[in-house]
Design an enzyme around this catalytic site. Structure first.
Site, mmCIF file in Angstrom:
data_model
loop_
_atom_site.group_PDB
_atom_site.id
_atom_site.type_symbol
_atom_site.label_atom_id
_atom_site.label_comp_id
_atom_site.label_asym_id
_atom_site.label_seq_id
_atom_site.Cartn_x
_atom_site.Cartn_y
_atom_site.Cartn_z
ATOM 1 N N GLU A 143 -9.158 -29.310 -10.903
ATOM 2 C CA GLU A 143 -10.578 -29.229 -10.556
ATOM 3 C C GLU A 143 -10.847 -28.468 -9.262
ATOM 4 O O GLU A 143 -11.899 -27.834 -9.135
ATOM 5 C CB GLU A 143 -11.172 -30.649 -10.446
ATOM 6 N N ASP B 15 -13.630 -7.296 8.182
ATOM 7 C CA ASP B 15 -12.410 -7.661 7.449
ATOM 8 C C ASP B 15 -11.828 -8.960 7.997
ATOM 9 O O ASP B 15 -11.504 -9.878 7.235
ATOM 10 C CB ASP B 15 -11.387 -6.530 7.563
ATOM 11 N N HIS C 134 -6.275 0.166 8.026
ATOM 12 C CA HIS C 134 -6.980 -0.952 8.661
ATOM 13 C C HIS C 134 -7.155 -0.588 10.125
ATOM 14 O O HIS C 134 -6.276 0.033 10.725
ATOM 15 C CB HIS C 134 -6.177 -2.244 8.498
ATOM 16 N N SER D 66 17.203 -0.961 4.260
ATOM 17 C CA SER D 66 16.289 -2.004 3.793
ATOM 18 C C SER D 66 16.075 -1.925 2.291
ATOM 19 O O SER D 66 16.337 -0.898 1.658
ATOM 20 C CB SER D 66 14.945 -1.888 4.518
ATOM 21 N N GLN E 138 0.820 -1.208 0.000
ATOM 22 C CA GLN E 138 0.000 0.000 0.000
ATOM 23 C C GLN E 138 0.858 1.264 0.000
ATOM 24 O O GLN E 138 0.547 2.242 -0.690
ATOM 25 C CB GLN E 138 -0.929 0.009 1.222
#
Length: 329
Positions: free
Chosen positions: A226, A190, A107, A50, A27
């Protein structure tokens, strides 16, 4: 249901503000790039050295530690995994928030379950795109957008909702529509969707179908096609036009099997278990369990991940996907 679009949002509310994006992951990269192309001032926070720090620099961003970004930001959007947010918030962000700032999330987990307790004089808003970051980015570049959820937890400025809508507009959300909700509703629905249907339910159903066919003597490759491969075909049809479009596209034989056999799989016992799971989410039991799991260095999570990756359906899938040249594109 309250819906908001471009005409309901004023991007000028953010023109003189610095937006600190904490985390340049799925995000984070999309939000930062979309803000910049919307003409806003965004700074990215990442861990020094990083890979994500280097990626942010390669994308032309000024990259800082979370502490420095929070000091500079008028709006601080935390886009880190749920389990890392509290530590970084209390170590690097909390003391650097100023009265009048806006603290944002995509969130509601840590706010709803009290893992992060914000100071009283900052706005607390959630803008949650209902799609992964790569889709938020791609649709923005195509002059479209991903629908977003908007929730306000604290509003001392009296403008939290308007700021949230402006943020959503900047990342393309108001092009598709923004739905107003609450931190509680977003978090609990959620988690339930992930556990009962999207991840827990669907994955366990595919594995169980695969195992049933293989144990009955059918080729693992046939069982894979399947019970897993064709899942995408079905879900794409539902995504495009609902269950009705899917039923219009499959054979009458398959549709009859859906009506008469589906309820034998998802039966009264399954529904009762779903209700139990929802109560665990509503009461905070799942949140406590996940917090403790992380504090104990994730023994259940790591063992389960290892078992999942070594399941026969994964090994069969690796070989079959090698035949599917279009996937490599």
């Amino acid at each position: 249901m309250k819906l908001y679009y471009d005409s309901d949002a004023d991007l000028n509310l953010l023109k003189d503000k610095k937006i600190a994006i904490i985390g340049f992951g799925s995000q984070g990269h999309a939000h930062a790039l979309n803000h910049r192309e919307s003409g806003l001032d965004a700074v990215v926070a990442e861990l020094p050295g990083s890979t994500a720090w280097k990626m942010a620099e390669e994308n032309g961003f000024e990259v800082k530690t979370a502490e420095k970004a929070a000091k500079e930001g008028d709006i601080v959007m935390i886009l880190l995994p749920d389990e890392y947010q509290p530590e970084i918030y209390y170590r690097d962000i909390a003391e650097n928030l100023k009265d009048g700032n806006t603290l944002m999330f995509a969130h509601g987990f840590n706010i709803h379950y009290g893992q992060i307790v914000p100071p009283p004089k900052v706005d607390v808003v959630m803008i949650a795109p209902k799609g992964p970051g790569h889709l938020v980015r791609r649709l923005y570049t195509e002059n479209s957008g991903v629908p977003c959820l908007l929730a306000v937890y604290q509003n001392p400025s009296g403008k939290a909702k308007e700021l949230g809508l402006a943020y959503a507009k900047s990342i393309g959300g108001t092009r598709a529509g923004v739905i107003e909700t609450s931190f509680r509703e977003e978090t609990e629905t959620d988690l339930f969707g992930e556990q009962a249907v999207l991840c827990g339910g669907v994955v366990e159903l595919m594995r169980a179908g695969f195992e049933t066919l293989v144990e009955a003597g059918y080729q693992p490759e046939m069982a894979y096609f399947e019970c897993l491969h064709e899942m995408k075909l079905i879900v794409d049809l539902i995504y495009e036009g609902g269950i009705s479009k899917m039923n219009d596209s499959i054979s009458n034989t398959a549709e009859y099997g859906e009506y008469t056999r589906g309820p034998r799989i998802i039966n009264a016992k399954t529904r009762e278990e779903m209700k139990r799971m929802l109560k665990e989410i509503q009461g905070g039991e799942f949140a406590k369990e996940w917090v403790l799991e992380n504090r104990a260095n994730r023994p259940v999570f790591n063992a389960s991940r290892n078992n999942s990756r070594n399941h026969p359906i994964e090994k069969v899938g690796i070989n079959l996907r090698e035949m599917m040249s279009w996937l490599k594109k």
